[in-house]
Structures are given as structure tokens and as C-alpha cells.
Design an enzyme around this catalytic site. Structure first.
Site, PDB file in Angstrom:
ATOM      1  NE  ARG A  17      -2.250  -0.706   3.532  1.00 42.54           N
ATOM      2  CZ  ARG A  17      -3.390  -0.928   4.592  1.00 42.54           C
ATOM      3  NH1 ARG A  17      -4.439  -1.152   4.089  1.00 42.54           N
ATOM      4  NH2 ARG A  17      -2.426  -0.539   5.691  1.00 42.54           N
ATOM      5  CG  LEU A  37      -5.320   3.505  14.453  1.00 39.32           C
ATOM      6  CD1 LEU A  37      -5.019   3.613  15.450  1.00 39.32           C
ATOM      7  CD2 LEU A  37      -4.813   4.361  13.856  1.00 39.32           C
ATOM      8  CD  GLU A  38      -1.679  -0.401   8.103  1.00 39.36           C
ATOM      9  OE1 GLU A  38      -0.397  -1.111   8.110  1.00 39.36           O
ATOM     10  OE2 GLU A  38      -2.456  -0.978   7.131  1.00 39.36           O
ATOM     11  CD  GLU A  39       6.268  -0.477  10.532  1.00 38.31           C
ATOM     12  OE1 GLU A  39       6.968  -0.302   9.271  1.00 38.31           O
ATOM     13  OE2 GLU A  39       6.370  -1.443  11.369  1.00 38.31           O
TER      14      GLU A  39
END
Length: 411
Positions: free
Chosen positions: A5, A157-159
Site C-alpha cells: 500500500r 493505525l500502522e507504521e
């Protein structure tokens, strides 16, 4: 979902695939952001991710017709690439002036469906990083809710954001404000998955949610891109994550499962893992049998076979890199929602005699270790069976009419 992504959203930041967007819309679709009656929460929980402005967007309405799907998780809302605390699609298209995504939503709603919108994802600048506090972050997301008349929203909610404790505190605070301001809003919180459920940053996010008193409809993990090998590793991670939820919030096992979700990746993952239709069926069985709240995947843009077929060499944003019929994976979401996908092909009376007349068994007996593709025929328990899609290890007759095998009758 994460490395892939990041590359895909970078592409989206330079141009919108106009031809792909046109494919998303029926000829009669308008740009109006019309509202609709809410679907059941189960549909929002089953909504697969769809990038409406990039990655060769498939026609949402065609997917609905072919699979029975009613809900879509549109991705992603970010802060503007040039800075500021206002919502954009992929950092480039301001929500305030959008008509393109609004037209997609209107087309979906015209067919009785609806959407949730996902904020965040891997890479890019998130509003939790750009806004000054939880209230301003929530105000930015409220613009998206108001613009599209949303009944559901996803905090992905990710890096690198989930490594920023201040940004995560703003996101969690914003989620709580949105729940209070929009009664009945379906809220999911999605984060990375690991063998022990989720990693250190995921656990800190859960601690922040506990501290702020946020209880969303679910916390979902993404058990891929972390050395996962098929469904067994994924269900083990879901079991471990249940333990994390219990220990963090003091929930019972059943309550934790009722607030737990799965977000998978269909086909070949960013790191070369493979998740087939059989893997999805196994995880779906686990999710339903344990009373889990959510079952989704990344992404519908990838829910089709590569052309020409590329079944192991690359990970693509526009195809799965595994043998499949179009929208095979969407049908698992339909089943999770409690609906019945249409048959493919439709169940019309046959016009030609069967290739193997009744009474004649195929010469090949089914084998648990063999790999079968659509059209392969085997014998098992005195019946002839034909594979409806790629499968391995799934014994004919054990998964009902939605399994990989079609019963051609006794032989």
C-alpha cells in the site's frame, strides 16, 4: 497491505486513474453524495477494502451483482501531502471538493449497499500526526462523516504513525469523540498482526484505548507480512490476540472475541506469503465459530486473477497472483455477513450433456496432498466431484455447497 500500500498510495499521490474511476460507475451515476439507511453492523464488519481512485478500480456495482456484496471499505483518508489538518483521499484529493468518490458511493447506495471509510493505512502523513490535538483530529474526520453521510469508519493505525505515541493518543481520542458525536457509528480499529497477536506498538495502542475509555466495535489485526504460512498461522495469531484483549481490558474470552476482527490479504502478500481461497475458508470458519466481530481483507482491487496469470512471481495491487475467478474472495465476506453469494455460473438448466455421464466415476481418486484447479474431477465416497476453483486439502463433501467441490452425484 502495508508495504504494497505504501507503493500504491505513492502512485495515487501523482495521478488519479481516470479510466479506472469511470469503470467504477454505472452510466447513470451522478456526483451527489447521497445518504442511505444504515446496513446491519455485520455488513460493515464484512466490508473489504477498495481503493476508489487508484489500482485499476473495479466496478463496485459489478462486484455487487456478481458476489452479493453490499458494503465496501473505501481507502484511505490522509492529511494533505503539503501539510495541514484537513482530510484528503490519499493525501492529494481534498474531501471538501470531492465529487469522484462521492459518485462511487452514490452508485453503491443506489443498489442498496453502503460504505465505510478507512483512515490511515501504511505510509503517508496521517491526520493524527498533522492535527494539534484529539478535538481537531476528530473535527477533520467529522468532515468526512458529514460529507458522505457515513454510518461506519475504520481507524487503520500502522507504521509509521503507530510508532508515534502522541499521534496515536490523538487518533484514539478522536475515535472516542466521534462515537459520542455520532451515536450508532460503527468503529473499527485495525493494526498490525504478529504471531503473538500484535506487536509492542499494537499493545501500546490498546493500552491507550483503555486509558481513554475507548471501546470500538472491534480491534482487528492483519496477520500477514510477518512470516505467516497459511491459515493455521493466522488462526493461531487470532487466538493469541484474544488473550491480549482479555489481559488488556479484563474481558472474558467470549467478550474479547465479540470485539475482535480479522483483516487478511488475499493471494500473494508483500513478503511472498500465499493465502488461498482454502485459507480464507478456514479463517472464516474460525471467525464465525468464535463469534468474532469482523472479517475483511485487502483488497477488492486485487480480487481477480492476473492477466497473464502470474501465480508466484510478484505481488500486485490489481490482481491476487493466485488462481481464482473474479471476486472469489469477496464471497467470503458475503458469507460472513450472513448472506448467500449467487452461483457462478448462474444455476440455469444445462444445455449440453455432462462430460461424465451418471454412473461413471472419474479415474482419479481425491488426494489430500494434491492441488486441484477449476474443472478437475475426482472420485470420493462413491460420488463424482468437480473443482469449482483452486483447492488443496479440502475433502469433497465436508464444506457444504459453498465449498470448493461440486457434487456431480453417485457413480
Amino acid at each position: 497491505m502495508r508495504r504494497l500500500r505504501a507503493l500504491l498510495c505513492a502512485a495515487a499521490s501523482t495521478a488519479v486513474a481516470a479510466a479506472g474511476l469511470t469503470a467504477l460507475l454505472p452510466s447513470s451515476a451522478s456526483g451527489a453524495e447521497s445518504s442511505t439507511a444504515a446496513l446491519s453492523n455485520r455488513w460493515y464488519a464484512a466490508a473489504p477494502y477498495l481503493m476508489p481512485l487508484d489500482n485499476d478500480p473495479p466496478s463496485a456495482t459489478a462486484i455487487m451483482d456478481a458476489s452479493g456484496l453490499k458494503a465496501f471499505q473505501l481507502a484511505f483518508i490522509l492529511a494533505p501531502n503539503g501539510g495541514g489538518c484537513s482530510p484528503t483521499w490519499d493525501g492529494t484529493a481534498p474531501v471538501s471538493s470531492d465529487t469522484a468518490v462521492g459518485s462511487v458511493i452514490s452508485a453503491i447506495r443506489a443498489k442498496g449497499g453502503d460504505v465505510s471509510v478507512s483512515i490511515g493505512g501504511y505510509g503517508g502523513t496521517k491526520l493524527g500526526q498533522a492535527c494539534s490535538d484529539a478535538a481537531s483530529t476528530a473535527a477533520a474526520y467529522q468532515q468526512v462523516i458529514d460529507k458522505y453521510g457515513l454510518k461506519a469508519i475504520d481507524f487503520d493505525l500502522e507504521e509509521p504513525e503507530y510508532e508515534n505515541t502522541a499521534a496515536i493518543a490523538r487518533e484514539i481520542g478522536a475515535a472516542k469523540i466521534l462515537q459520542q458525536k455520532n451515536p450508532g457509528l460503527y468503529v473499527s480499529v485495525t493494526t498490525a498482526g504478529t504471531a503473538d497477536g500484535t506487536g509492542w506498538f499494537g499493545k501500546q495502542m490498546l493500552n491507550e484505548a483503555k486509558a481513554q475509555g475507548l471501546t470500538p466495535n472491534n480491534f482487528s489485526i492483519m496477520p500477514f507480512d510477518g512470516g505467516f504460512s497459511g491459515a493455521a498461522a493466522q488462526t493461531a495469531a487470532l487466538t493469541a490476540f484474544n488473550g491480549v484483549l482479555r489481559s488488556t481490558f479484563g474481558w472474558s474470552e467470549a467478550t474479547a472475541y465479540a470485539h475482535e476482527g480479522f483483516s487478511g490479504m488475499n493471494g500473494r502478500s508483500d513478503t511472498g506469503e500465499f493465502f488461498s481461497q482454502t485459507d480464507f475458508q478456514t479463517v472464516l470458519d474460525y471467525a464465525t465459530s468464535h463469534g468474532m466481530d469482523r472479517f475483511t481483507f485487502w483488497s477488492l482491487n486485487r480480487d481477480r486473477q492476473c492477466d497473464p496469470p502470474d501465480n508466484n512471481g510478484r505481488t500486485s495491487g490489481t490482481c491476487s497472483s493466485v488462481p481464482q475467478s473474479a471476486w472469489d474472495f469477496a464471497k467470503f465476506s458475503v458469507r460472513f455477513a450472513g448472506a448467500t453469494p449467487p452461483t457462478d455460473p448462474p444455476t440455469d438448466p444445462p444445455t449440453d450433456p455432462p462430460t461424465d455421464p451418471g454412473g461413471t466415476c472419474p479415474t482419479t481418486a481425491w488426494s489430500a496432498s494434491a492441488v486441484y484447479v477449476k474443472g478437475d474431477r475426482v472420485t470420493q465416497d462413491g460420488h463424482a466431484w468437480e473443482a469449482k476453483w483452486w483447492t488443496t486439502g479440502e475433502k469433497p463433501g465436508t464444506t457444504g455447497e459453498w465449498g470448493a467441490w461440486q457434487d456431480d452425484g453417485p457413480c
